[in-house]
Each structure stands twice: as structure tokens, then as C-alpha cells.
Design a protein around this motif. Structure first.
Motif, short mmCIF file in Angstrom:
data_model
loop_
_atom_site.label_atom_id
_atom_site.label_comp_id
_atom_site.label_asym_id
_atom_site.label_seq_id
_atom_site.Cartn_x
_atom_site.Cartn_y
_atom_site.Cartn_z
N GLY B 110 0.79 -1.23 0.00
CA GLY B 110 0.00 0.00 0.00
C GLY B 110 0.82 1.28 0.00
O GLY B 110 0.30 2.34 0.32
N HIS B 111 2.09 1.20 -0.35
CA HIS B 111 2.93 2.40 -0.37
C HIS B 111 3.16 2.96 -1.77
O HIS B 111 3.41 4.14 -1.94
CB HIS B 111 4.30 2.09 0.25
CG HIS B 111 4.27 1.92 1.74
ND1 HIS B 111 4.95 2.72 2.61
CD2 HIS B 111 3.62 1.01 2.51
CE1 HIS B 111 4.72 2.33 3.86
NE2 HIS B 111 3.93 1.28 3.82
N GLY B 114 1.14 6.13 -3.44
CA GLY B 114 1.45 7.45 -2.87
C GLY B 114 2.79 7.95 -3.36
O GLY B 114 2.95 9.13 -3.70
N ILE B 115 3.76 7.05 -3.41
CA ILE B 115 5.09 7.44 -3.90
C ILE B 115 4.99 7.87 -5.36
O ILE B 115 5.57 8.87 -5.77
CB ILE B 115 6.10 6.29 -3.69
CG1 ILE B 115 6.30 6.06 -2.19
CG2 ILE B 115 7.43 6.59 -4.37
CD1 ILE B 115 7.07 4.79 -1.84
N GLU B 117 2.40 9.17 -6.78
CA GLU B 117 1.77 10.50 -6.77
C GLU B 117 2.81 11.58 -6.48
O GLU B 117 2.81 12.64 -7.11
CB GLU B 117 0.64 10.53 -5.73
CG GLU B 117 -0.09 11.86 -5.68
CD GLU B 117 -1.26 11.87 -4.70
OE1 GLU B 117 -1.70 10.79 -4.24
OE2 GLU B 117 -1.74 12.97 -4.40
N GLY B 118 3.70 11.28 -5.54
CA GLY B 118 4.79 12.23 -5.23
C GLY B 118 5.68 12.46 -6.44
O GLY B 118 6.10 13.59 -6.72
N PHE B 119 5.98 11.38 -7.19
CA PHE B 119 6.78 11.52 -8.42
C PHE B 119 6.07 12.46 -9.40
O PHE B 119 6.69 13.36 -9.97
CB PHE B 119 6.98 10.16 -9.10
CG PHE B 119 7.97 9.24 -8.41
CD1 PHE B 119 8.91 9.72 -7.50
CD2 PHE B 119 7.96 7.88 -8.68
CE1 PHE B 119 9.82 8.87 -6.88
CE2 PHE B 119 8.87 7.01 -8.07
CZ PHE B 119 9.80 7.51 -7.17
N LEU B 121 3.57 14.73 -8.91
CA LEU B 121 3.41 16.12 -8.46
C LEU B 121 4.74 16.87 -8.59
O LEU B 121 4.76 18.04 -8.98
CB LEU B 121 2.89 16.16 -7.02
CG LEU B 121 1.45 15.64 -6.83
CD1 LEU B 121 1.07 15.62 -5.35
CD2 LEU B 121 0.45 16.47 -7.63
N GLY B 144 -5.95 0.18 3.34
CA GLY B 144 -6.63 1.47 3.40
C GLY B 144 -5.88 2.58 2.67
O GLY B 144 -6.50 3.46 2.06
N SER B 145 -4.56 2.53 2.72
CA SER B 145 -3.78 3.58 2.06
C SER B 145 -4.00 3.59 0.55
O SER B 145 -3.84 4.62 -0.10
CB SER B 145 -2.29 3.42 2.38
OG SER B 145 -1.84 2.13 2.02
N GLU B 148 -6.89 5.87 0.00
CA GLU B 148 -6.46 7.28 0.12
C GLU B 148 -5.78 7.73 -1.17
O GLU B 148 -6.05 8.82 -1.68
CB GLU B 148 -5.47 7.44 1.28
CG GLU B 148 -6.07 7.27 2.66
CD GLU B 148 -5.11 7.67 3.79
OE1 GLU B 148 -5.53 7.56 4.95
OE2 GLU B 148 -3.96 8.08 3.52
N ALA B 149 -4.91 6.89 -1.67
CA ALA B 149 -4.14 7.27 -2.86
C ALA B 149 -5.03 7.35 -4.10
O ALA B 149 -4.92 8.30 -4.88
CB ALA B 149 -3.01 6.26 -3.09
N SER B 152 -7.01 10.51 -4.09
CA SER B 152 -6.20 11.69 -4.36
C SER B 152 -5.76 11.74 -5.84
O SER B 152 -5.89 12.77 -6.50
CB SER B 152 -4.99 11.67 -3.43
OG SER B 152 -4.29 12.87 -3.51
N LEU B 156 -7.06 14.58 -8.47
CA LEU B 156 -6.09 15.49 -9.09
C LEU B 156 -5.88 15.17 -10.58
O LEU B 156 -5.10 15.83 -11.25
CB LEU B 156 -4.74 15.42 -8.35
CG LEU B 156 -4.77 15.90 -6.89
CD1 LEU B 156 -3.45 15.58 -6.18
CD2 LEU B 156 -5.06 17.39 -6.82
#
Lengths: 299, 260
Positions: B110-111, B114-115, B117-119, B121, B144-145, B148-149, B152, B156
């Protein structure tokens, strides 16, 4: 103090275009100036603390300098595993900004109190932990940590007193606020002014303690503590945080391994949550962390 | 190429006696399509800021990624000899410090999204328009994460992101269908604002076609796969998550590969 942080970050961001600010929907009235000045570098990603931390890690891997801002339980505990893997293990340049240290969000209740964050963050390799005790320390710590590439947690609290630290600040170097003898009061964050007031009370009794601000809790200034032990000081630590795993524990570990004897006492929250209804100051009184309570505990 | 990847996986698994072999075998064609047909990643650009990126969010499938990176000459072929042996180089779950071409340390589920998304953005701030591919597991989808991702990324409209769901139908302790509703992947991705397509996850041509489609939205590809794909003694079984490849199984496996 959080406003001082926000203003300092804004200035830093003007000089360093890598600085970005991520918030899981916190900072109303605090982060507005940053948002207006750098709308493209401000990210309210929604109430998604776990995802915010992973996003910050991705940004940092990609060469940016992300700051993640929220209230301590949400920016530390809610996403602790993301901090562990994406920030600490991957050793990414993410700055975690927790506001409301200790009982600062008093009336909001224990869900919003930041009382076990240092313990958890201390256990994470690569992590620097700072807790400014006055606004001068806040500004200097914000500036100094912005220069590092290390995962960093800054624990922000209150400020309703004058500047106490007039030293040049270095990370991981304790600040001697007042030099005395025989007794050393080592304080961090919110407890610095309380320890200062306690020192003034002791002076009235002709006792002159040394007052130290431990604004960096990890890596801690081991040399400073070893010197206190060698010089035979009676040592007290002050933190608005559980006495398990925080500043007091860090100092205790150094004493225990020093091979020497030292008289030592930890002042903090004694392994309890607050179920008290009332303001932050009222809760501090109930936990004997105000000046009156500290005198009672130490004398 | 998938034949070669499977052979390398089998040999490494035999040497290390490590588990998660089935989890690696289900993503072989996905990795082939990505690394050899779609993504702009090579031994010459794997450190360049404008490269495409592939995050194996289901980090326990690392063996397939290591084999693929070796075949792309991004990591040396000899590094595979040092997969999960004492004093080795390549760990079971991905440590990005261990070798070139690893975009994130994964293994905790689940990581990756998000990573990614960071790339994206940060790429947008730098005016870089490269694609980010994230491979997640069907079990991982329960984290759950992930929700969230997806919320988002969809909100976006980060259309640089393509999620590939390795729908191999087993998680660590059970068939996925016995744990969660497995009929809602498309609905969930769509609801979060993704373009969704289901494909045969072992057909490189179909995967390539799906991965090459352009969209204004982020994309999700449900890759229907088989855990332990390619070997009769473990294909489509929960046990393939834990199976040890002894010498006899390797011999059988290599013969089966030859006869494909």
C-alpha cells in the motif's frame, strides 16, 4: 510558535524552490500565506495522512524538499508505518512538522494530544528530532534543518513567554541557558519556560541550577550529559511528553551506560492519557507540569 | 522474453530456497510489456530525471523485477546469484539501496501509489511529463492507504499514473475471493476517476496495447493472471506463495519451460 514556523518556512521557500508544503487538510489560518505565495508548491491532499507521507517520500526521491504539516497524532501516529518505510528506511529528505506538542490542544482531548511522539520517532533510524522551546529556537531550527537532507521531525508547541535562548544554535548541541552548579535542569519544548521559572524559584533559595535547552532530542548531545555526570550534577529532565522513551529516557540511557552514579529524575507525563476536561494550562496543572506542580515534584 | 524471466526466477528460487515464487511468476508478462515495450527506461537513462518509472508496490514479487532488470542490463546478471543468500545483494522485499533501477523500497503493502503520486506532483513542478507505472496486488488492494491514494490521484487527475492490478486471485493466507469482494475492482477504480480496462495479464501484446493507450485520466489495468504461472506444480495455487524450489522441481520446471 506555529505561525513563526510558517513565516520562517515562507522565507526559506523564497530562497529554495525545492521546498513544498503538504498538509492533510490542516493549518487553516497558519499556512495561508504560503498557499497564496506558492500555490503550486502547496498541496492540501485531503485527510489522507498515510498517503501524504508516501507522496512526500516520492517528492523527496525526485529532488524536492517536502514538509508535511499537521497535528502531532495525525502526522506521527496515524502514518507511523509510512514514516518508517518511506521516510526513515528510505532515508528521504522529508520534514515532518507536528503541531500541538504535549497538551497544547488541551480542550480537544487526548485524541489531539502529542504525548508519545518523541518515543516513537526516536526509535526510527536516520530520524532527527527537534523541539524548540522558544520562538528564537523555532526560527533557528527551521533554518538549520532546511539545510540538511535528513528525515526530520519538528515538534512544535506553544510560545507565551520571552526569548530564553540567546545562544548560537547548532543542531544536536544543547544550549546552556543559565550556567549554575550542582543541579542541572534539562528541558525541551514546552517545558523550557517552566524549567526556567523553576530555576528562578531555586535561586530565591540560593540554589543556582544549570538550565539547559535540549532542542534537539535526536541525535542528543551526549557529550553535554556526560559532562554533567562527570561533574557530579543532580540531573532533572522536563518534557511535556510521556516519561517513557522521550527526553528523560534518552538522558537515562546515557547515565546508565556512563559507568557512573548520578541522581536523576524525569519530570513528564507519568504513563497516562488525560481524561481531564479543560484548557491546556488546566490539564498541565492536573499533571503537575505547571510551575507549582514542578516544585512539588522536585522539592 | 517471459520464458527467460521465468527461467531466471526458477534458478534464483532454487538457489535461495526463498518463498513468494508464485507472486513473482504472475507479473512476468506485465514486466516484459512495461520494460521491453512501453516504458522509457534503459541502462542509459535509469537515473535520468525524465525517465518513466515503474514501482513494484507488491514488493514480494521482487524476483521477477530483478530478473527483468538484469535482462535490461540495468543490474548485472551476477547480482541474481546473490538473491537472498547470506551475504547477498538482492533481498526478498525491495531495498532501493541494494541495486540500480529500483524506484522505491517496497514490501510493506500500500505504499507504491502514494510514492507515484509524489513523483508526478514533483515532475509537474519540474515540467517533466513522464509516465509512472505502479504494480499492485489484488490482496494489496485491501490496504486502506490504497483508497487514500486512489481518491487523491483520481481527484487530481494525475493521468501520468497507470496502475496495474495483478489479479492473481490469491493472497498470503487465502483465495482473495474468500476474503474480499473481488468483483468490484473496476467499479472502485471508475468511481475514483480512473479509466479501467481488464486484460489477459499473460498476453504481452494485449498488455502492451492497453498500456500504450493515452487518457486524460489516470489509468487502471486489471491484469488477470495466475499465481505461479507457467509451472504445473504450482500454477493457480495458494501454495505457490510458499513453495520451495528444490532440485527436482527445478528440473521439472525447466523442462516445462522448454516445451512451452
Amino acid at each position: 510558535m506555529r505561525m513563526v514556523f510558517a513565516d520562517t518556512l515562507l522565507e526559506l521557500a523564497k530562497q529554495d524552490e525545492r521546498i513544498c508544503l503538504i498538509t492533510p487538510d490542516m493549518g487553516y489560518g497558519i499556512l495561508d500565506k504560503f498557499q497564496k505565495t506558492f500555490p503550486k508548491r502547496y498541496f492540501n491532499l485531503g485527510i489522507t495522512e498515510q498517503n501524504c507521507m508516501s507522496v512526500a517520500s516520492g517528492m523527496a526521491l525526485n529532488g524536492l524538499k517536502p514538509y508535511v504539516y499537521s497535528i502531532i497524532p495525525f502526522v506521527v501516529h496515524r502514518c507511523l508505518e509510512q514514516i518508517r518505510v518511506d521516510v526513515s528506511y528510505m532515508n528521504t529528505d522529508v520534514k515532518i512538522i507536528g503541531v500541538g506538542s504535549g497538551f497544547e490542544y488541551g480542550a480537544a482531548g487526548a485524541t489531539h494530544h502529542g504525548t508519545e511522539d518523541i518515543s516513537m520517532m526516536r526509535a526510527l533510524p536516520n530520524m532527527t528530532i527537534c523541539a524548540p522551546g522558544d520562538n528564537y529556537e523555532m526560527v533557528e531550527i527551521a533554518k538549520l534543518t532546511a539545510k540538511t537532507k535528513d528525515p526530520t521531525y519538528i515538534r512544535i508547541g506553544r510560545h507565551n513567554h520571552g526569548i530564553l535562548n540567546h545562544n548560537k544554535i547548532e543542531l544536536s548541541k544543547a544550549s546552556i541557558i543559565e550556567q549554575g552548579k550542582e543541579i542541572a535542569l534539562i528541558a525541551t519544548g514546552n517545558m523550557l519556560p517552566v524549567a526556567y521559572d523553576f530555576a528562578q524559584e531555586l535561586k530565591k533559595e540560593n540554589i543556582n541550577p544549570t538550565l539547559i535547552s535540549m532542542h534537539t532530542i535526536k541525535p542528543i548531545d551526549k557529550e553535554c550529559i556526560l559532562k554533567l555526570i562527570n561533574d557530579g550534577y543532580k540531573i532533572y529532565t522536563f518534557e511535556e511528553h510521556t516519561i517513557i522513551g522521550g527526553l528523560g529516557s534518552a538522558v537515562a540511557e546515557i547515565i546508565a551506560e556512563s559507568g557512573q552514579k548520578a541522581t536523576f529524575k524525569r519530570i513528564g507525563i507519568n504513563d497516562k492519557y488525560s481524561h481531564v476536561v479543560g484548557s491546556a494550562q488546566y490539564i498541565r496543572e492536573q499533571f503537575k507540569l505547571d510551575i507549582k506542580g514542578v516544585i512539588e515534584q522536585c522539592c | 522474453m517471459h520464458k527467460k524471466i521465468r527461467e531466471l526466477i526458477l534458478k534464483c528460487a532454487n538457489r535461495s530456497k526463498a518463498s513468494h515464487v508464485g507472486s513473482a511468476l504472475s507479473i512476468v508478462e506485465i514486466l516484459e510489456a512495461l520494460y521491453f515495450n512501453v516504458a522509457n527506461i534503459s541502462k542509459d537513462n535509469f537515473n535520468k530525471p525524465d525517465r518513466d518509472r515503474i514501482i513494484l508496490s507488491k514488493g514480494h514479487g521482487s524476483l521477477a523485477l530483478y530478473a527483468t532488470l538484469a535482462l535490461k542490463n540495468i543490474i548485472p546478471m551476477e547480482a541474481l546469484d546473490k538473491y537472498l543468500v547470506d551475504g547477498g545483494v538482492l533481498p526478498c522485499h525491495i531495498d532501493m539501496q541494494s541495486a540500480n533501477g529500483l524506484e522505491a523500497s517496497t514490501g510493506s503493502l500500500g505504499h507504491g501509489l502514494g510514492i507515484a503520486e509524489g513523483f508526478v506532483l514533483s515532475n509537474r513542478l519540474k515540467n517533466i511529463n513522464s509516465r509512472i507505472f505502479v504494480i499492485i496486488g489484488d490482496g494489496e488492494f485491501q490496504e486502506g492507504s490504497i483508497m487514500e491514494a486512489l481518491n487523491s490521484i483520481g481527484s487530481l487527475k494525475l493521468n501520468e499514473i497507470t496502475v496495474i492490478l495483478d489479479n492473481n486471485k490469491f493472497q498470503a493466507s487465502a483465495a482473495t475471493k474468500d476474503v474480499a469482494d473481488v468483483n468490484n475492482y473496476e467499479k472502485i477504480f471508475s468511481a475514483f476517476g480512473f479509466d479501467v480496462e481488464s486484460v489477459d495479464g499473460h498476453n504481452v501484446d494485449l498488455l502492451t496495447k492497453a498500456l500504450n493507450k493515452k487518457s486524460q485520466k489516470p489509468t487502471a489495468i486489471i491484469a488477470n493472471t495466475l499465481k505461479g504461472k507457467g509451472f504445473s506444480f504450482m500454477e493457480d495455487t495458494l501454495e505457490s506463495h510458499y513453495i520451495k524450489i528444490d532440485d527436482e522441481k527445478m528440473k521439472i520446471g525447466l523442462t516445462e519451460l522448454e516445451n512451452v
